[in-house]
Structures are given as C-alpha cells and as structure tokens.
Design an enzyme around this catalytic site. Structure first.
Site, PDB file in Angstrom:
ATOM      1  N   SER A  79      64.123  82.391  20.724  1.00 31.81           N
ATOM      2  CA  SER A  79      64.935  83.504  21.231  1.00 31.81           C
ATOM      3  C   SER A  79      64.466  84.018  22.592  1.00 31.81           C
ATOM      4  O   SER A  79      64.547  85.214  22.862  1.00 31.81           O
ATOM      5  CB  SER A  79      64.983  84.643  20.204  1.00 31.81           C
ATOM      6  OG  SER A  79      65.543  84.174  18.988  1.00 31.81           O
TER       7      SER A  79
ATOM      8  N   GLY B 270      66.402  81.007  17.046  1.00 29.67           N
ATOM      9  CA  GLY B 270      67.826  81.222  16.816  1.00 29.67           C
ATOM     10  C   GLY B 270      68.127  82.489  16.029  1.00 29.67           C
ATOM     11  O   GLY B 270      69.245  82.690  15.559  1.00 29.67           O
TER      12      GLY B 270
HETATM   13  P1  PGA Z   1      66.275  79.534  20.474  1.00 29.90           P
HETATM   14  O1  PGA Z   1      65.739  78.073  20.116  1.00 29.90           O
HETATM   15  O2  PGA Z   1      65.919  79.780  21.907  1.00 29.90           O
HETATM   16  O3  PGA Z   1      67.754  79.460  20.259  1.00 29.90           O
HETATM   17  O4  PGA Z   1      65.609  80.486  19.535  1.00 29.90           O
HETATM   18  C1  PGA Z   1      64.517  77.623  20.602  1.00 29.90           C
HETATM   19  C2  PGA Z   1      64.243  76.245  20.037  1.00 29.90           C
HETATM   20  O5  PGA Z   1      64.582  75.994  18.877  1.00 29.90           O
HETATM   21  O6  PGA Z   1      63.673  75.379  20.724  1.00 29.90           O
END
Ligand code: PGA
Length: 255
Positions: free
Chosen positions: A216, A176
C-alpha cells in the site's frame, strides 16, 4: 554505507492486470513522465505483456521485469516460464516469492531459493519478497519469520549474486489492504534484513544491498517510508497501475 550510495529501485508489480493493449497505454504515459527519473525504474508486467513492454521500453530508462520464473530451463512443467524464455524476451528483473505466490500457489522458502538462483544463473535480477502475516505480527514472530525467509531465500548465494539481488519487505497484512506499515515498522524490518544479510555475508555486501518496502505504498505515504535509512525503494502494486501515482512515487524515490 550512506544510503545515497545505494541504488534506489522503484518497481511496479502489475500482478494479473492489464492486457497488452492496456499495457501500451500505461507505458506510453509513463515513458515521457519518467524520463528524468533519478532512480532505477522497473515494471513487472504479466507474461503476455512482456513483448510490448520490452519493445516500448527499449532504449528508455524503464526496465522490464516478470513476476515469477521457474528454476528449470525447459521441460514438462505445464504453465511455467523458464529463465531462458525471459532472457530471450528481453526481461531484466523478476519478482520471486511474492506473498500471493506463497499464499495461493504453494511457493515455499525452498522454491523461492531455487527460482532466485536460476534467475541469477541466467543474468536476471531477482526481487525476492519476504514478509510476515498479520497473525505473525500480532503474535510477535515477525523477526523470526522474516529472518527465516531471508536465510532460506539466500541459501548458497555468493557475494556476487547479492550484488544483483534486491530484497523487498512486504508485510502481508499491508498488501492491497490500504494498511501501510508505519515508516518505523518498515524501517525496523528492513534494518533487520540488512543485519541478517551482514551475518550471512559481511557488512560490505549488506551495505550495498537494495531493500524495498512494499504494501500500500502511495504518493501520500511514500516520502516518509522512503526516508527510512534502510528503505531503498519500493515494490508497488495498486499505485503502479496509475500513471500519475507511479510517477509521483518515482519522483519521491529520485530525491
Ligand atoms: P500494493 O501491492 O501496493 O497494492 O499493496 C504491493 C505488492 O503486492 O507488491
């Protein structure tokens, strides 16, 4: 084993997002878009969306997952959901030990193992998350931390359990944050996970294991990450909430 013989699994982790009405909207977009997918697609939705998700995805190539499960079948565990409940709801997969559960809700290596074993006993497929914190990456303990998490999570597993298990490598600093691990970093740790599993079981079990990268992942960086020999798919947070982005990721994993 040649990577192409392993199951590529792309799973969306919706986290605490989308009401049942909003879930319907996304799924009605995904269902036609993903019809031709040549990989396994899973959507791990909030508990309150499981009903609509199972209903809408029935007979399609989209599998439904939950984001946690308790290790007991029933009892005085306010706020928890049991494996029996998930199975009866039509759920097939369950994320276990996500770093947000470890960070904010007291999940430990031991409870991760208990939850994963309970999931398997009831026929659910666990997606077990492991990954180091930023400070652990910086102080050079990534290998130690991830090895410990993998060994603890898989304690008392049989080879048959492993055939129904997915491990997701999610460096906590990349979740995230928009910061992705480089494809080399992702490939290196996924390789370490496979070697650890080979040590616990054997090369055959390790070769057949699906290992995802998460953190991400987006349509711009997915090709490079998914091209790594030990990366067999992704666990997708933010980009799983956008039909176009998730479709692009599924297409990339289908190649
Ligand atoms: P993100 O989250 O792709 O938003 O970084 C991945 C996850 O927490 O499984």
């Amino acid at each position: 084993m040649d990577k192409s013989k392993r199951a590529a699994v792309l799973a969306g982790n919706w986290k605490m997002n989308k009401t049942p009405e909003e879930a319907k909207e996304i799924l009605n977009g995904l269902l036609p878009a993903l019809k031709g997918a040549d990989c396994t697609v899973v959507v791990c939705v909030p508990y309150t969306d499981l009903g609509v998700a199972v209903e809408l995805c029935r007979g399609s190539n989209i599998h439904v997952g939950a984001q946690n499960v308790h290790f007991k079948e029933s009892g005085a565990y306010t706020g928890e959901i049991s494996p029996l409940m998930l199975v009866e709801a039509g759920v097939e997969y369950v994320i276990i030990g996500h770093s947000e559960r470890r960070q904010y809700f007291g999940e430990t290596d031991e409870t991760v193992n208990l939850r994963a074993k309970a999931a398997l006993e009831h026929g659910l497929k666990p997606i077990i998350c492991v990954g180091e914190l930023l400070e652990e990456r910086e102080n050079g303990t990534t290998e130690q931390v991830v090895t410990r998490q993998v060994k603890a999570a898989l304690a008392d597993f049989t080879a048959e359990d492993m055939a129904n298990t997915i491990i997701a490598y999610e460096p906590v600093w990349a979740i995230g944050t928009g910061k992705t691990a480089t494809s080399e970093q992702a490939g290196e740790v996924c390789g370490l996970i496979r070697r650890t599993v080979a040590g616990l079981f054997d090369a055959k079990v390790a070769d057949a294991l699906t290992i995802q990268y998460g953190g991400s992942m987006n349509p711009k960086n997915c090709d490079e990450l998914l091209a790594q020999p030990d990366v067999d798919g992704g666990l997708i947070g933010g980009a799983a909430l956008k039909v176009d982005d998730f479709t692009a990721l599924v297409n990339s994993a289908s190649k």
